[in-house]
Scaffold this active site. Sequence first.
Site, short mmCIF file in Angstrom:
data_model
loop_
_atom_site.label_atom_id
_atom_site.label_comp_id
_atom_site.label_asym_id
_atom_site.label_seq_id
_atom_site.Cartn_x
_atom_site.Cartn_y
_atom_site.Cartn_z
N ASP A 1 0.79 -1.24 0.00
CA ASP A 1 0.00 0.00 0.00
C ASP A 1 0.82 1.29 0.00
O ASP A 1 0.41 2.30 0.58
CB ASP A 1 -0.95 0.00 1.19
CG ASP A 1 -2.17 -0.88 0.96
OD1 ASP A 1 -2.28 -1.49 -0.12
OD2 ASP A 1 -3.00 -0.98 1.88
N TYR B 1 -0.07 0.27 6.57
CA TYR B 1 0.32 0.78 7.89
C TYR B 1 0.71 -0.40 8.75
O TYR B 1 0.13 -1.48 8.63
CB TYR B 1 -0.83 1.55 8.54
CG TYR B 1 -1.13 2.85 7.83
CD1 TYR B 1 -0.32 3.97 8.02
CD2 TYR B 1 -2.21 2.95 6.96
CE1 TYR B 1 -0.61 5.17 7.39
CE2 TYR B 1 -2.50 4.15 6.32
CZ TYR B 1 -1.70 5.25 6.52
OH TYR B 1 -1.96 6.42 5.87
N ALA B 2 1.67 -0.20 9.65
CA ALA B 2 2.28 -1.33 10.35
C ALA B 2 1.26 -2.15 11.15
O ALA B 2 1.28 -3.39 11.10
CB ALA B 2 3.39 -0.83 11.28
N HIS B 3 0.37 -1.48 11.90
CA HIS B 3 -0.53 -2.24 12.77
C HIS B 3 -1.79 -2.70 12.04
O HIS B 3 -2.63 -3.39 12.64
CB HIS B 3 -0.90 -1.43 14.02
CG HIS B 3 -2.04 -0.48 13.83
ND1 HIS B 3 -1.91 0.73 13.16
CD2 HIS B 3 -3.33 -0.54 14.25
CE1 HIS B 3 -3.07 1.36 13.17
NE2 HIS B 3 -3.95 0.61 13.82
N ARG C 1 -16.43 -2.35 -0.91
CA ARG C 1 -15.80 -1.77 0.27
C ARG C 1 -16.24 -2.49 1.55
O ARG C 1 -15.45 -2.67 2.48
CB ARG C 1 -16.16 -0.28 0.34
CG ARG C 1 -15.38 0.53 1.32
CD ARG C 1 -13.98 0.76 0.87
NE ARG C 1 -13.29 1.67 1.79
CZ ARG C 1 -12.00 1.64 2.01
NH1 ARG C 1 -11.24 0.77 1.38
NH2 ARG C 1 -11.45 2.48 2.86
N GLY D 1 -2.42 -3.28 7.71
CA GLY D 1 -2.12 -4.17 6.60
C GLY D 1 -0.88 -5.00 6.79
O GLY D 1 -0.87 -6.19 6.46
#
Length: 236
Positions: free
Chosen positions: A37, A152-154, A88, A156
């Site tokens: 992403d 984002y780390a926490h 979505r 995806g």
Amino acid sequence: MGLSPVDSYPMPDRTALPRSYVSWRIIPVRAALLVHDMQNHFVGAFPKGRSPVVELLDNIAALRELAGALGMPVVFSAEPPGQRPAQRGLVADVWGPGIGDEPDAAAIVAPLTPRPGEHLLANVRHNAFLRSHLGRLLRSAGRDQLIICGVYAHLGVLLTAADAFMNDIQPFVVADAVADFSAEEHSLALRWAARSGVVCTTDGLLRELLRHREPRNRTPGAGPTAAPHRDSADNT
């Protein structure tokens, strides 16, 4: 909810890494690189020219260069723009309608634009495996290790690492090649990733990969006229 601007925070260094529960070693012939992403829509939330985005871009670029030199599959995941409400799903209740149709919003950031022979996957959920062909791609290439970087780390990154682990693919989360909404959430993601994968630094991983470096022929379809492979997600 949508995206809010991210305040600058320092990237973690090797002294701040949680201890991984496993001791797997990266092997280039078993590994692939996932860049998750890294689109203008998401990266634009970070303060330009400051930490953590400066290190994020530099470190991912370094990993991508060496992965390509070693003949490792390089895979980009990207959220498609203009998703219908049915596509979505519940994600819209938390994050809104997603990427709109603004020019270049869904594009991978310019320093990391996918190259000929690299793969570009559409992903409609945080987990890059879900409703995409990532698992099939790895199996067909004989890969059971996955280096994960991006945002984002926490969300995806962590969810993708967990799914890799559940499917017997060893995840390697690169602590200073991921970023998050805050240092706290970044640290939380690394602590959880260490429970079912290897948490490492870019420099450490590059050194380990270089130990295995040897001349390789380019993979078929990776010549200068080839286009990035695009795999369609199942958006039903």
